[in-house]
Write a protein that holds these residues in place. Structure first.
Motif, PDB file in Angstrom:
ATOM      1  N   TYR A  79       0.820  -1.345   0.029  1.00 47.38           N
ATOM      2  CA  TYR A  79      -0.502  -0.227   0.130  1.00 47.38           C
ATOM      3  C   TYR A  79       1.245   1.149  -0.239  1.00 47.38           C
ATOM      4  N   CYS A  80       0.340   2.322  -0.983  1.00 43.47           N
ATOM      5  CA  CYS A  80       1.383   3.424  -1.683  1.00 43.47           C
ATOM      6  C   CYS A  80       0.313   4.801  -0.227  1.00 43.47           C
ATOM      7  N   ASP A  81       1.084   5.193   0.659  1.00 44.74           N
ATOM      8  CA  ASP A  81      -0.064   6.295   1.468  1.00 44.74           C
ATOM      9  C   ASP A  81      -0.064   7.472   0.383  1.00 44.74           C
ATOM     10  N   GLU A  82       1.341   7.719  -0.554  1.00 42.37           N
ATOM     11  CA  GLU A  82       0.899   8.966  -0.967  1.00 42.37           C
ATOM     12  C   GLU A  82      -0.167   8.808  -2.448  1.00 42.37           C
ATOM     13  N   HIS A  83      -0.389   7.274  -3.249  1.00 44.01           N
ATOM     14  CA  HIS A  83      -1.284   7.526  -4.500  1.00 44.01           C
ATOM     15  C   HIS A  83      -2.669   7.713  -4.170  1.00 44.01           C
ATOM     16  N   HIS A  84      -2.650   6.459  -2.661  1.00 39.80           N
ATOM     17  CA  HIS A  84      -3.831   5.180  -2.565  1.00 39.80           C
ATOM     18  C   HIS A  84      -3.732   4.483  -3.462  1.00 39.80           C
ATOM     19  N   ARG A  85      -2.792   3.792  -2.968  1.00 37.32           N
ATOM     20  CA  ARG A  85      -2.429   2.894  -4.156  1.00 37.32           C
ATOM     21  C   ARG A  85      -2.074   1.426  -3.550  1.00 37.32           C
ATOM     22  N   ALA A  86      -2.914   0.328  -4.023  1.00 29.90           N
ATOM     23  CA  ALA A  86      -2.679  -1.321  -3.584  1.00 29.90           C
ATOM     24  C   ALA A  86      -2.099  -1.923  -4.864  1.00 29.90           C
ATOM     25  N   VAL A  87      -1.231  -2.669  -3.807  1.00 29.97           N
ATOM     26  CA  VAL A  87      -1.391  -3.626  -5.943  1.00 29.97           C
ATOM     27  C   VAL A  87      -0.955  -4.804  -4.608  1.00 29.97           C
ATOM     28  N   ILE A  88      -1.550  -6.299  -4.965  1.00 28.13           N
ATOM     29  CA  ILE A  88      -2.171  -7.281  -4.493  1.00 28.13           C
ATOM     30  C   ILE A  88      -1.649  -8.483  -5.411  1.00 28.13           C
ATOM     31  N   GLU A  89      -1.205  -9.687  -4.837  1.00 24.43           N
ATOM     32  CA  GLU A  89      -1.224 -10.678  -5.716  1.00 24.43           C
ATOM     33  C   GLU A  89      -1.844 -11.897  -5.454  1.00 24.43           C
TER      34      GLU A  89
END
Length: 375
Positions: A79-89
């Motif tokens: 999870y990247c707070d700056e861009h509100h982006r999550a990566v799920i595998e």
């Protein structure tokens, strides 16, 4: 001399980072003065989270979720707070690597854990979710994921249908009224390394189910089930997913993501290379070395080494590929920019030996390839 090292994971043997470390050791042995740029890559399957951790400056997280057979597993995500982006595998929650060969269960394995990871991302405040769907052990069309997110499947008698490939033919109703409403506000990109449709000769059942342990009869049952599922998705949700490229990925999870998440399917390797700023890394390079567990005729269709080779060719840089083993069609990889191919299975080395000692063989082969290039 500048060498860019960009391997994918060697499934069952090495992560992309471990493969990159072994390749770099071989290159240093053969060319001690060379500048090495090490960029492990991925195409949506195992290792996606690890590869993107530094590139996105994201915080690794771990969540206990339902595994492919319902057993609890610890799944890593970003999870990247700056861009509100999550990566799920997907592979972290429903992957083949989570099961021993004797545990493979193509008719019952499900994707519920993937949905649980998506819920965690929503709870964290994600506005964008990158969902890699390679390496799955499942053929449930994304039913488990959908159930975790609030969808209810029912049979003709109104009874709830549980997720699993063997239950797909039972579906007669889909109630998405309780689907998590936050999904409407989130951009979801699904990345995978294949463009197979849901059904038919190139579909999820006939191409991928045997790799997950399905016999001939089970393949036909899954084909019928996914066809039934597709019909119900169209009837209740208005989404015809049958022939969309990538819908057949991960046992039909691609189709489920389109139907329930309104997701956009993207070629995984290309998106990963973009996030890694791969083209910037190629500037001034003399050689690119990539690697994967097996190279064959399917490599050209969405696999990470193919994307690496295409970018290298566009930059006018030779690309060497190293494979654990070579399959049918490997001799045609020059068409995508791979200028030379090496295999670990040479000089009477068996596949089992190559997998057990992959790091050492990869180092030796990288040294051999680098010396040959420098001649």
């Amino acid at each position: 001399m500048k060498i860019v090292i960009a391997p994918n994971a060697l499934k069952g043997s090495l992560s992309a980072a471990q493969a990159a470390e072994a390749l770099a050791a071989g290159c240093r042995q053969a060319a001690p003065q060379a500048e090495l740029v090490v960029l492990p890559v991925a195409d949506g399957g195992d290792g996606l989270v690890a590869v993107l951790t530094q590139a996105l400056k994201a915080a690794p997280k771990t969540l206990r979720v339902s595994g492919p057979l319902g057993q609890p597993v610890e799944a890593d995500w970003l999870y990247c707070d700056e861009h509100h982006r999550a990566v799920i595998e997907t592979a972290a929650a429903a992957g083949l690597a989570l099961l021993d060969p004797q545990e493979l269960a193509p008719m019952t394995a499900n994707t519920r854990g993937v949905g649980e990871l998506i819920l965690a991302a929503l709870d964290a405040g994600a506005q964008r979710i990158l969902l890699g769907i390679g390496g799955s052990a499942t053929s449930d069309g994304g039913m488990g994921m959908a159930q975790a997110l609030g969808v209810v499947f029912r049979d003709r008698e109104g009874r709830i249908v549980e997720a699993g490939g063997s239950h797909l033919t039972e579906i007669a109703g889909i109630d998405s009224s309780n689907l998590d409403p936050r999904l409407r506000e989130v951009q979801i990109q699904v990345i995978c390394d294949v463009d197979n449709p849901l059904l038919g000769a190139r579909g999820a059942a006939r191409v991928f189910a045997p790799q997950k342990g399905a016999d001939a009869a089970q393949v036909e049952q899954l084909e019928a089930g996914l066809a039934q599922y597709a019909g119900q998705l169209e009837h209740f949700l208005g989404k015809d997913v049958r022939n969309i490229a990538g819908a057949g990925a991960a046992g039909g999870l691609g189709a489920g993501a389109i139907a329930f998440l309104n997701a956009e399917l993207k070629p995984g390797a290309e998106l990963v290379l973009e996030l890694l700023k791969f083209d910037d890394a190629l500037e001034g390079a003399d050689l690119v070395i990539t690697a994967e567990g097996q190279l064959d005729g399917q490599t050209a269709f969405g696999k990470a080494p193919a994307a690496v080779a295409r970018h290298a060719r566009a930059a006018g840089i030779p690309c060497i590929a190293i494979a654990g083993s070579l399959g049918e069609g490997a001799n045609e990889l020059d068409k995508i920019g791979i200028t030379k191919v090496y295999t670990l299975c040479r000089d009477s080395v068996s596949v089992e030996d190559a997998m057990s000692n992959a790091a050492e063989y990869l180092r030796e082969t990288a040294a051999l390839a680098t010396r040959s290039f420098c001649l």
